[in-house]
Design a protein around this motif. Structure first.
Motif: not given
Length: 864
Positions: A590-602
């Protein structure tokens, strides 16, 4: 040494003279950079830099930097410093004092903020001095880790350097500003000269031009042709006319045809001009006069604002439009004649078009068509023209359903029309239109040459009988029903096969276990295989329900705040044991994570990734490698990011001919390599349906015998959260210190989960006590003395009493802390409806599992 010191001071002064002689910013920047190098070389320091004050924000920004050899520059990493981060230095600089630090540890207490900045940059000693202009602080110069003995004269020289730099840079700025204003003035003069030339050219169309001040009611003639009627007015001719209203009134009384232009005075009146110009920007008005000396009688007055900063002054130009009026009158007459003719033709065509809704006239020799009528009334008698053969192809592709297009294209072939109409006057063919209606296309002979060959035809289209359309529609429906029944039969056949195979195993191994009760190894083996077959049946049923709910639209996206790295971590835990049993090597990255949190259906994202990982596990031999790569890509000027997941394996690969159908339902590759691998053929179909639901993309790259790589890309909104790197500078010290010593009540039925929470809290100085379910949590809180607990961490799904009921019960207790004690949900239920249920139950915050200890401590700090 003393001579060397004076020589260095001389070099510094010499460079200051070079700065004085800088003619532009490039030369000034080069000279300042050289000065920093000289100071750095003299002081044997690691770094010399300049921070300039940003007048708009008050921050100090790193604008220049010199670094010694092998010293990493900071100018890209440390762009600015806020005044609150350097209060001690700021007070010293504003007094005009320099800051001298021999050992950074000596100033830890007197300048703590500056101490943190210096130690973060590995600075042990420092000399900083202000840059002034007219007693105003403009920035400062810093020298990191110098190696010289302090000298009062040298420090005085550095102070002079700071003041000198402020004066020189301000002087250059003022010089450039003056030059810029001079250039702007020169351009304005050139624009004025150009506008005067344009005005002179444009005024050639006007017989007279006047400048009128509407506020003062004055008029000034700028151009007056001797042939104009206005030239005959004595006062204007003598140049004595001053009153605009009086001049217009005199002109109207003597020359304007009243019946043709009754509103002349109203249109050109001062009040009307003011209101009209302020709204529309200009005025154009036509009128008729008695013929002037050269016989001109139609004129147009055009009024323009003269001073765009005011509605007072306007230019009024009068130009002759006799030719234009004559042209318009002729055009109106011709238009009326054409309209009368078109009306007659339209009546005839309208009657015919009740049968034929589209009619074209076609010249076969010229291959040209003219549109006579179409199904859109706006196009009647438009006379649209073009190449006939191309038009017929266009009509076919636009209106005819695909299964009829080949036959209609042959019918529309104009090159064979003369032969087909050699002995006939009309030919026709029926076709099904894209709108579901049946049409009849017909060619009708219009003209023949002397030899009887057709030269001109009419093409007409009409709607044929409703009965035929219904009959054809029923036939199509019957065919579709047959196909649906065939698909349903095939579906049931495959389902029956896929269920009977593991069910046979279930029944067989159940009999084996039943008949060999004393043979423990055989019973254990049978039960193990029975469990495996049962899990397969469970997966098959789950997949069927999933694909059914996707197809009938019952599956909906439920975007919630989702941790990107949490998705990878969860998948890693899920597949760890399965991969161990299959002797496979897997890497979760898990790399190049610009934003740790997103609005998505996890949950659906995990379902997609899990299905693909399961496929890789099935079709990768023992000892093979599987890689799960999860990262983000930036989208410019957007609040979304691209979430990219790549699942790669070194498995058997997919044949090229199967790749086109691999996402179809119940489709499996026919290959001896996979005959021993169970599967319903639904997993990839579910992946495709879910990715389409998220409006994402799937890319497949596979080579037989080498492996497969599948890339899933979806766009999701990102969420910006405060943390240690985004401005919460004092998080590590302030929040931890605030929360240290707290005592929490943790309602958690899972012992391992409680052990994790307890350990993480203890590492941050927070103690806790466990309640095994919601009821025990309520009882412990009720029995505790006020102030015993600083907060409650509440799981939602627990035996006896769940977290929602427990929170409601605590809020209703007659306990001093019942209403204000913070209750924080720590749960795997992360849907929006779960968050709302927590809020209604009286909980203060909601955190989803896996637990983010930083976020938890940040929340707890608000309730300390």
């Amino acid at each position: 040494m003393k001579g060397e010191y004076f020589m260095d001071n001389f070099v510094i002064l010499q460079q200051m003279f070079a700065i004085d002689r800088a003619q532009n910013r490039a030369e000034l920047r080069s000279s300042i950079q050289t000065l920093l190098r000289i100071i750095g070389s003299y002081t044997k320091s690691e770094r010399v830099y300049i921070f300039d004050k940003d007048e708009s924000t008050g921050d100090f920004c790193n604008s220049y930097e010199w670094c010694a050899e092998n010293v990493k520059p900071f100018i890209e990493d440390l762009q600015s410093v806020h005044p609150n981060d350097m209060p001690y230095w700021l007070n010293a600089f504003e007094r005009g004092d320099s800051v001298i630090i021999d050992d950074v540890n000596d100033v830890k207490d007197i300048m703590p903020s500056e101490y943190r900045l210096l130690t973060l940059q590995n600075i042990h000693s420092e000399i900083s001095f202000p840059i002034f202009y007219k007693n105003e602080l403009r920035g400062f110069i810093g020298v990191d880790n110098p190696h010289i003995n302090e000298s009062e004269s040298f420090l005085t020289l550095l102070g002079v350097v700071g003041g000198h730099l402020g004066n020189v840079r301000e002087s250059l700025r003022m010089t450039e500003l003056l030059e810029q204003r001079n250039r702007s003035l020169e351009k304005s003069l050139m624009d004025i000269e150009r506008d005067q030339k344009f005005l002179s050219i444009l005024s050639t169309d006007y017989i007279s031009v006047y400048c009128v001040d509407l506020n003062l009611d004055t008029i000034e003639p700028l151009k007056l042709d001797s042939t104009a009627n206005a030239a005959k007015i004595s006062d204007l001719k003598a140049g004595n006319a001053k009153c605009y209203s009086a001049l217009i009134k005199s002109y109207y009384d003597n020359y304007v045809i009243k019946s043709a232009s009754p509103n002349f005075l109203e249109q050109l009146g001062i009040e009307h001009l003011k209101s009209h110009i302020s709204i529309n920007g200009r005025l154009s008005f036509r009128y008729q006069v008695t013929p002037n000396s050269v016989g001109q009688e139609y004129f147009e007055a055009e009024v323009f604002p003269f001073d765009f900063g005011s509605d007072s002054k306007v230019l009024i130009g009068f130009k002759n439009i006799d030719d234009l009026i004559s042209y318009e009158q002729n055009s109106r007459r011709q238009l009326q004649e054409a309209l009368d003719e078109a009306t007659l033709n339209n009546e005839i065509i309208s009657a015919i078009s009740k049968i034929y809704f589209s009619i074209y006239r076609i010249d076969l020799a010229l291959d040209m068509y003219e549109e006579v009528s179409s199904d859109n009334e706006v196009h009647r008698l438009t006379g649209r023209m073009g190449r006939a053969s191309a038009k017929m192809k266009e009509l076919c592709h636009r209106f005819v359903v695909p299964e009829y297009q080949d036959k209609i294209l042959q019918f529309f072939d104009l090159s064979t029309i003369p032969e087909r109409l050699h002995t006939e006057e009309t030919i026709a063919m029926d076709y099904l239109s894209n709108d579901g209606n049946w049409h009849s296309a017909r060619f009708i002979v219009q003209k023949r040459d002397s030899s009887g060959n057709v030269t001109s035809i009419l093409y007409a289209t009409r709607l044929i009988s409703e009965q035929k359309r219904r009959e054809q529609s029923w036939m199509l429906l019957a065919e579709e029903a047959n196909r649906a029944n065939e698909a349903k039969s095939e579906f049931l056949s495959k389902i029956a096969h896929d269920i009977r195979t593991p069910m046979n195993a279930v029944m067989g191994f159940a009999d084996i276990a039943k008949n060999c009760p004393d043979n423990s190894p055989k019973v254990c083996d049978a039960l193990k295989k029975l469990t495996t077959s049962g899990k397969y049946i469970e997966q098959l049923v789950s997949n069927i329900l999933n694909i059914t709910s996707l197809e009938d639209g019952r599956q909906k996206l439920n975007p919630v705040e989702t941790s990107v790295s949490g998705i990878s971590s969860t998948l890693s835990h899920i597949f760890a044991q399965e991969l161990m049993n299959d002797e496979l090597n897997i890497t979760f990255s898990c790399h190049d994570i610009l934003y740790e949190y997103v609005m998505a259906d996890g949950l659906k994202l995990k379902q997609i990734y899990s299905n693909l990982l399961s496929n890789s596990i099935k079709f990768t031999p023992a000892g093979g490698d599987i890689t799960f790569d999860l990262y983000e890509e930036r989208i410019d000027n957007s609040n979304n990011i691209r979430l990219v997941a790549r699942i790669s394996d070194t498995g058997i690969g997919i044949k090229p001919e199967f790749q086109a159908d691999m996402f179809s339902k119940f489709t499996r590759e026919t290959d001896t390599r996979i005959n021993n691998v169970r599967g319903s053929g639904l997993g990839l179909a579910i992946v495709k349906e879910l990715v389409d639901l998220m409006k994402g993309d799937i890319e497949v790259n596979s080579s037989v015998g080498k492996g497969t790589s599948i890339t899933i890309t979806v766009e999701v909104p990102f969420i910006i959260k405060d943390d240690l790197w985004t401005g919460d500078r004092d998080y590590a010290t302030d929040i931890t210190s605030v929360c240290s010593g707290m005592h929490l009540l943790v309602a958690e039925d899972n012992e391992l989960n409680y052990e994790v929470i307890s350990e993480l809290l203890g590492m941050n100085g927070i103690s806790c006590e466990r309640a095994e379910d919601g009821a025990i949590c309520v009882d412990k809180f009720k029995a505790a003395a006020p102030g015993t607990y600083n907060g409650i961490l509440m799981d939602l799904q627990m035996p006896v009493m769940d977290g929602i009921a427990a929170s409601c019960a605590i809020r209703e207790l007659d306990h001093p802390d019942a209403k204000q004690i913070p209750i924080i949900a720590i749960t795997a239920n992360a849907f929006a409806k779960d968050i709302e249920r927590c809020r209604l139950a009286g909980m203060n915050e909601h955190l989803s599992k896996p637990l983010n200890i930083r976020r938890l401590i940040s929340i707890l700090s608000k309730f300390k």
